[in-house]
Design an enzyme around this catalytic site. Sequence first.
Site, PDB file in Angstrom:
ATOM      1  N   LYS A  37       0.810  -1.253  -0.072  1.00  0.00           N
ATOM      2  CA  LYS A  37       0.098  -0.028   0.021  1.00  0.00           C
ATOM      3  C   LYS A  37       0.812   1.217   0.043  1.00  0.00           C
ATOM      4  O   LYS A  37       0.744   2.257  -0.840  1.00  0.00           O
ATOM      5  CB  LYS A  37      -0.934   0.160   1.161  1.00  0.00           C
ATOM      6  CG  LYS A  37      -1.958   0.744   1.035  1.00  0.00           C
ATOM      7  CD  LYS A  37      -3.036   0.619   2.440  1.00  0.00           C
ATOM      8  CE  LYS A  37      -3.772  -0.585   2.367  1.00  0.00           C
ATOM      9  NZ  LYS A  37      -4.424  -0.856   3.622  1.00  0.00           N
ATOM     10  N   ARG A  39      -3.156   3.120   8.526  1.00  0.00           N
ATOM     11  CA  ARG A  39      -3.308   1.967   7.709  1.00  0.00           C
ATOM     12  C   ARG A  39      -2.379   1.016   7.851  1.00  0.00           C
ATOM     13  O   ARG A  39      -1.342   1.412   7.332  1.00  0.00           O
ATOM     14  CB  ARG A  39      -3.780   2.363   6.392  1.00  0.00           C
ATOM     15  CG  ARG A  39      -4.511   3.712   6.253  1.00  0.00           C
ATOM     16  CD  ARG A  39      -4.736   4.278   4.614  1.00  0.00           C
ATOM     17  NE  ARG A  39      -5.313   3.312   3.838  1.00  0.00           N
ATOM     18  CZ  ARG A  39      -5.324   3.634   2.418  1.00  0.00           C
ATOM     19  NH1 ARG A  39      -4.720   4.771   1.954  1.00  0.00           N
ATOM     20  NH2 ARG A  39      -5.944   2.973   1.796  1.00  0.00           N
ATOM     21  N   GLY A  90      -7.002 -10.663   8.019  1.00  0.00           N
ATOM     22  CA  GLY A  90      -6.535 -11.222   9.419  1.00  0.00           C
ATOM     23  C   GLY A  90      -5.601 -10.046  10.221  1.00  0.00           C
ATOM     24  O   GLY A  90      -5.365  -9.937  11.419  1.00  0.00           O
ATOM     25  N   MET A 127      -4.589  -5.951  10.996  1.00  0.00           N
ATOM     26  CA  MET A 127      -5.673  -5.026  11.718  1.00  0.00           C
ATOM     27  C   MET A 127      -6.106  -4.174  10.538  1.00  0.00           C
ATOM     28  O   MET A 127      -5.298  -3.851   9.623  1.00  0.00           O
ATOM     29  CB  MET A 127      -4.678  -3.958  12.312  1.00  0.00           C
ATOM     30  CG  MET A 127      -5.426  -3.183  13.460  1.00  0.00           C
ATOM     31  SD  MET A 127      -4.760  -1.724  13.880  1.00  0.00           S
ATOM     32  CE  MET A 127      -4.910  -0.772  12.636  1.00  0.00           C
ATOM     33  N   ARG A 149      -3.189  -1.067  -6.823  1.00  0.00           N
ATOM     34  CA  ARG A 149      -1.996  -2.090  -6.700  1.00  0.00           C
ATOM     35  C   ARG A 149      -2.455  -2.828  -8.149  1.00  0.00           C
ATOM     36  O   ARG A 149      -3.636  -2.938  -8.438  1.00  0.00           O
ATOM     37  CB  ARG A 149      -2.339  -3.014  -5.787  1.00  0.00           C
ATOM     38  CG  ARG A 149      -3.719  -3.806  -5.472  1.00  0.00           C
ATOM     39  CD  ARG A 149      -3.883  -4.470  -4.121  1.00  0.00           C
ATOM     40  NE  ARG A 149      -5.396  -4.664  -4.068  1.00  0.00           N
ATOM     41  CZ  ARG A 149      -6.109  -5.083  -2.987  1.00  0.00           C
ATOM     42  NH1 ARG A 149      -5.069  -5.270  -1.758  1.00  0.00           N
ATOM     43  NH2 ARG A 149      -7.386  -5.470  -2.884  1.00  0.00           N
ATOM     44  N   HIS A 202      -4.719 -32.798   5.989  1.00  0.00           N
ATOM     45  CA  HIS A 202      -4.753 -34.126   5.595  1.00  0.00           C
ATOM     46  C   HIS A 202      -5.633 -34.305   4.256  1.00  0.00           C
ATOM     47  O   HIS A 202      -5.161 -34.808   3.404  1.00  0.00           O
ATOM     48  CB  HIS A 202      -5.298 -35.275   6.542  1.00  0.00           C
ATOM     49  CG  HIS A 202      -5.242 -36.476   6.244  1.00  0.00           C
ATOM     50  ND1 HIS A 202      -6.439 -37.159   5.685  1.00  0.00           N
ATOM     51  CD2 HIS A 202      -4.374 -37.376   6.047  1.00  0.00           C
ATOM     52  CE1 HIS A 202      -5.998 -38.349   5.287  1.00  0.00           C
ATOM     53  NE2 HIS A 202      -4.995 -38.633   5.594  1.00  0.00           N
ATOM     54  N   SER A 219      17.065 -41.204 -17.823  1.00  0.00           N
ATOM     55  CA  SER A 219      16.011 -40.797 -17.511  1.00  0.00           C
ATOM     56  C   SER A 219      15.567 -40.629 -16.003  1.00  0.00           C
ATOM     57  O   SER A 219      15.647 -41.691 -15.492  1.00  0.00           O
ATOM     58  CB  SER A 219      14.727 -41.256 -18.451  1.00  0.00           C
ATOM     59  OG  SER A 219      13.261 -40.761 -18.016  1.00  0.00           O
ATOM     60  N   GLY A 246      13.920 -40.959 -12.845  1.00  0.00           N
ATOM     61  CA  GLY A 246      12.873 -41.421 -12.474  1.00  0.00           C
ATOM     62  C   GLY A 246      12.448 -40.783 -11.233  1.00  0.00           C
ATOM     63  O   GLY A 246      12.922 -41.509  -9.786  1.00  0.00           O
ATOM     64  N   ASN A 280      10.094 -40.108  -9.000  1.00  0.00           N
ATOM     65  CA  ASN A 280       9.089 -40.504  -7.932  1.00  0.00           C
ATOM     66  C   ASN A 280       9.831 -41.417  -6.966  1.00  0.00           C
ATOM     67  O   ASN A 280      10.139 -41.369  -5.877  1.00  0.00           O
ATOM     68  CB  ASN A 280       7.994 -41.194  -8.673  1.00  0.00           C
ATOM     69  CG  ASN A 280       7.040 -40.471  -9.439  1.00  0.00           C
ATOM     70  OD1 ASN A 280       7.140 -39.136  -9.120  1.00  0.00           O
ATOM     71  ND2 ASN A 280       6.229 -41.081 -10.021  1.00  0.00           N
ATOM     72  N   ASP A 281      10.768 -42.318  -7.841  1.00  0.00           N
ATOM     73  CA  ASP A 281      11.395 -43.389  -6.960  1.00  0.00           C
ATOM     74  C   ASP A 281      12.637 -42.830  -6.406  1.00  0.00           C
ATOM     75  O   ASP A 281      13.008 -43.051  -5.227  1.00  0.00           O
ATOM     76  CB  ASP A 281      11.914 -44.697  -7.723  1.00  0.00           C
ATOM     77  CG  ASP A 281      10.977 -45.847  -7.602  1.00  0.00           C
ATOM     78  OD1 ASP A 281      10.554 -46.013  -6.558  1.00  0.00           O
ATOM     79  OD2 ASP A 281      10.750 -46.410  -8.599  1.00  0.00           O
ATOM     80  N   CYS A 308      10.882 -38.426 -16.091  1.00  0.00           N
ATOM     81  CA  CYS A 308       9.758 -38.919 -16.479  1.00  0.00           C
ATOM     82  C   CYS A 308       8.882 -39.303 -14.996  1.00  0.00           C
ATOM     83  O   CYS A 308       7.801 -39.918 -15.087  1.00  0.00           O
ATOM     84  CB  CYS A 308       9.853 -40.256 -17.107  1.00  0.00           C
ATOM     85  SG  CYS A 308      11.034 -41.614 -16.019  1.00  0.00           S
ATOM     86  N   TYR A 319      14.569 -32.904 -21.887  1.00  0.00           N
ATOM     87  CA  TYR A 319      13.201 -32.844 -21.955  1.00  0.00           C
ATOM     88  C   TYR A 319      12.676 -33.214 -20.591  1.00  0.00           C
ATOM     89  O   TYR A 319      13.417 -33.700 -19.650  1.00  0.00           O
ATOM     90  CB  TYR A 319      12.831 -33.904 -23.143  1.00  0.00           C
ATOM     91  CG  TYR A 319      12.876 -35.196 -22.701  1.00  0.00           C
ATOM     92  CD1 TYR A 319      12.165 -36.060 -22.020  1.00  0.00           C
ATOM     93  CD2 TYR A 319      14.110 -36.085 -23.218  1.00  0.00           C
ATOM     94  CE1 TYR A 319      12.339 -37.459 -21.660  1.00  0.00           C
ATOM     95  CE2 TYR A 319      14.508 -37.153 -22.853  1.00  0.00           C
ATOM     96  CZ  TYR A 319      13.442 -38.091 -22.034  1.00  0.00           C
ATOM     97  OH  TYR A 319      13.808 -39.506 -21.539  1.00  0.00           O
TER      98      TYR A 319
HETATM   99  P1  ADP Z   1      -7.907  -2.172   3.319  1.00  0.00           P
HETATM  100  O1  ADP Z   1      -6.335  -2.500   3.299  1.00  0.00           O
HETATM  101  O2  ADP Z   1      -8.706  -2.839   4.151  1.00  0.00           O
HETATM  102  O3  ADP Z   1      -8.537  -1.765   1.987  1.00  0.00           O
HETATM  103  P2  ADP Z   1      -7.589   0.639   3.838  1.00  0.00           P
HETATM  104  O4  ADP Z   1      -6.361   1.241   4.518  1.00  0.00           O
HETATM  105  O5  ADP Z   1      -7.505   0.782   2.404  1.00  0.00           O
HETATM  106  O6  ADP Z   1      -7.844  -0.843   4.362  1.00  0.00           O
HETATM  107  O7  ADP Z   1      -8.533   1.455   4.137  1.00  0.00           O
HETATM  108  C1  ADP Z   1     -10.016   1.339   4.547  1.00  0.00           C
HETATM  109  C2  ADP Z   1     -10.932   2.159   3.812  1.00  0.00           C
HETATM  110  O8  ADP Z   1     -10.809   3.448   4.283  1.00  0.00           O
HETATM  111  C3  ADP Z   1     -11.036   2.136   2.317  1.00  0.00           C
HETATM  112  O9  ADP Z   1     -12.016   2.269   1.817  1.00  0.00           O
HETATM  113  C4  ADP Z   1      -9.887   3.326   2.213  1.00  0.00           C
HETATM  114  O10 ADP Z   1     -10.281   3.955   0.960  1.00  0.00           O
HETATM  115  C5  ADP Z   1     -10.460   4.103   3.232  1.00  0.00           C
HETATM  116  N1  ADP Z   1      -9.482   5.244   3.644  1.00  0.00           N
HETATM  117  C6  ADP Z   1      -8.105   4.891   3.948  1.00  0.00           C
HETATM  118  N2  ADP Z   1      -7.608   6.100   4.405  1.00  0.00           N
HETATM  119  C7  ADP Z   1      -8.403   7.287   3.941  1.00  0.00           C
HETATM  120  C8  ADP Z   1      -8.077   8.574   4.229  1.00  0.00           C
HETATM  121  N3  ADP Z   1      -7.280   9.077   4.660  1.00  0.00           N
HETATM  122  N4  ADP Z   1      -9.258   9.185   3.848  1.00  0.00           N
HETATM  123  C9  ADP Z   1     -10.402   8.573   3.252  1.00  0.00           C
HETATM  124  N5  ADP Z   1     -10.606   7.439   3.437  1.00  0.00           N
HETATM  125  C10 ADP Z   1      -9.738   6.573   3.589  1.00  0.00           C
HETATM  126 MG    MG Z   2      10.499 -46.196 -10.664  1.00  0.00          MG
HETATM  127 MG    MG Z   3      -8.012  -0.635   1.016  1.00  0.00          MG
END
Ligand code: ADP
Ligand code: MG
Ligand code: MG
Length: 902
Positions: free
Chosen positions: A29, A98, A107, A109, A343, A459, A786, A788, A790-791, A854, A874
């Site tokens: 980001k 952010r 997962g 923050m 991105r 598993h 060749s 093998g 696997n073996d 192979c 090959y």
């Molecule tokens: P995520 O990675 O979960 O998308 P972000 O950091 O991009 O988290 O932010 C979550 C939301 O908050 C997004 O919609 C983003 O565009 C918005 N946001 C983040 N920073 C700002 C900011 N400075 N002003 C306005 N909106 C923001």
């Molecule tokens: Mg074999």
């Molecule tokens: Mg975002």
Amino acid sequence: MAAQETVDHKYVYDFSEGNKELKDLLGGKGANLAEMTNLGLPVPPGFTITTEACQAYLATGREPDGLAGQIEAHLEALEREMGKRLGDSQDPLLVSVRSGAKFSMPGMMETVLNVGLNDESVVGLSAQAGQNDRFAWDSYRRLIQMFGKTVCEVPGEEFEHALDEAKHAKATHNDLDLDADDLRGLVDAYKKIFLKHTGREFPQQPREQLDLAIRAVFESWNAERAVLYRRQERIPADLGTAVNVVTMVFGNLGPDSGTGVAFTRDPASGAQGIYGDYLANAQGEDVVAGIRNTVPLQELEQLDKSSYDELLGIMARLEEHYKDLCDIEFTIERGKLWMLQTRVGKRTAAAAFVIAGQLVDEGLIDLDEALLRVNGAQLAQLMFPRFQLDHEFQPVAKGIGASPGAASGTVVFTSARAVELAAEGESVILVRRETNPDDLNGMIAAKGILTSRGGKTSHAAVVARGMGKTCVSGADEIEVNVPAKRFTVAGQTVTEGDVVSIDGTTGKVYLGEVPVMPSEVVQYFEGSLDPEHIDNALVRAVHRIMTHADGKRRLAVRTNADTGADAARARRFGAEGIGLCRTEHMFLGDRRELVERLILARAPGEREAALAALLPLQRADFEEIFREMDGLPVTVRLIDPPLHEFLPPLEQLAVNVAVAQERGEDVAKEEALLAAVRRMHEENPMLGLRGVRLGLVIPGLFAMQVRAIAEAAVSCARNGGVAKPEIMVPLVGAVQELETVRAEAEKIIAEVVGDSGVEVLIGTMIEVPRAALTAGQIAEAAEFFSFGTNDLTQMGWGFSRDDVEGAFFWRYLELGIFGISPFESIDRDGVGRLVRIAAEEGRAARPGLKLGVCGEHGGDPDSVHFFHEVGLDYVSCSPFRVPVARLEAGRAVVESGGSDSR
Ligand code: ADP
Ligand code: MG
Ligand code: MG
């Protein structure tokens, strides 16, 4: 690390100081915000705290020296630039905090918006927004909510609940119906919740809010969900996350403001166009949270034409700059457009090919680059049949796509039931909470496997991938009750006998039978879709990229095929020969009886008679294969498995004998067979009398096969064809073994071939570690090797595949002893080293020694790159993997700088 903690170390980068190459340091980001800033795009000013600061924090439990000062300095610079102070009571600067790691990671923050608001600055914010109290209090309640939830772990539902109550009091479902007073009341309620759960008042100091939020982002790197995700996706645990501090812009200032997300092309199909969602008068997460209904981005044109035009211009610019599909987040504050994120966007396998093709057409990338934008795993995905989905079918659960494919079938909950129903010809889906080794038979019998627990390395997932069986794991919305033979999902109950459909690519689960449609890509490879004459962007893109890969690659691609039909199909898929033709199946079916005679022969005459009867049958098999592979090399492996595999199982024979004796029948033959089975029993058949050992012990067996091969080749030549047989001796560990077989074979070949012009090569498999280590000697007697693998993997690691994959691989994967099963992808360091040694020493002893592989690794993307690097001639793989190997062999050349790596 210690050096980084000195005062001088730079931990904070202004957006103007970074660029997109700095993902390791600034996270994805941050690096892209910097890139956009330097492109002159409208990005709210801000700065990024590096992943190194995070690493230092996590290692020591405190902020590294110098970090606080650098944050202070960057904050002051930001305040100067904006002409506002953080949390100022008259005219507050507000920021978002952010997280942003190198790889996007659920997962971690989430973001905290509106940092800097407190009981005083909320009034100032309102004044600055033209006495817009509603907006200011809405922003404040969002801060307490996000801060409480993500920084202080206050349960999010409590805030949701208070919000619902406020709406309920107003008899509305719409946030927008809450006025300033309602929101002020909500702020009070939120503060009480905050106090109740944290034991302290909501922090009023702006700088304290900022510091706590930054620290919470650092710590979220080790949140349980993030750790699990990293393990699953094999993301290193020590990267850390960066933290972005961004000046707030407001999409919730009124109808002339709003926020949205967009893709520069359709991430599902790759089609060009405008793909996005917009929500007026909203902030941040509202778009994706589904709180209110978004409108298609196209409608922004009516709402705010100048922002819309500017946005389209920026999207085009970003695509041109990144030379790829981008996804973006933006906000419009009173008619002014701001870019908040971009991105290179995720996309489906189909879109990856289509977009790569389009970008070549647009002159943004060349074909080499296009080749790097796709991969063999995506191509393999496109070769599976797919569900034909219309809105009739909505998934009821989503787990992890653990092993690709589309499978429909009757639900069963036990392995035994799976085996039973499958025996009756039914397609079954085995549903378990998780599987264990006891489920193996059921997994083999099932069309697909669905579990409610476990990830990509569980598993179920490991075993299913090993078997090439469709599997969805960890679909945790499903509540499985095995004793009651039912599961519940989304309020519905599914009992044994009901039908479900699972998509092992997307992880989605559907109730009922979803129709399956064949892959267009396979139809193209089979030759039934002509890319030049159909309007199918995917097929055209695949054709173009495959053609380029073929032009680039140095590795030839052969196939493993035992029958004429397999050979023909593989040839359509682009195979340039057969790298492994197993001959064992030629001893099955109604030929078993001849094999029994061979094994039971008491006198040489009886054995010779059995072999003589097998000879014409084998010759016919080879003739068919040579015909299909006309002009291309065909490597035939002499018989490899232990002969007792061709006899009935001991228990069955024992019963037969007993029953027959009871009836007073003549049991001489059965008794002889039984005795033979007893005599030939092996404790470790994998390490027993098989391969070349068999050829040295049973007189005439290899000779018969060699003769059949040579005669078939000669007959092919007489009919105007070109046969290029390569006779491969399995399981050689010492050159003397090969020399013995070779001496006999050469005599036969010379006699059969005469002046027909047929040339027959003799070589060996390298599959016993000793062979790899004495390759220099073995090469004296071999015209080709060749591998093998696997073996070689089994014997290199000392474990038998059939036993270990189900028994403990999941644990090894969980512990990270290996990142991927060494049967799936070659173990470069160990088994790969054996390959390297054998290739080098073999070639040193015999320049021009032909080298191939192979094992199943021949069709594995990563392994193909390894075999390219080692300089093999090959790879050979199953027919369906041939296109994957062609693509990856081409990519390997481009990746290594386009040069011949030998
Ligand atoms: P995520 O990675 O979960 O998308 P972000 O950091 O991009 O988290 O932010 C979550 C939301 O908050 C997004 O919609 C983003 O565009 C918005 N946001 C983040 N920073 C700002 C900011 N400075 N002003 C306005 N909106 C923001
Ligand atoms: Mg074999
Ligand atoms: Mg975002």
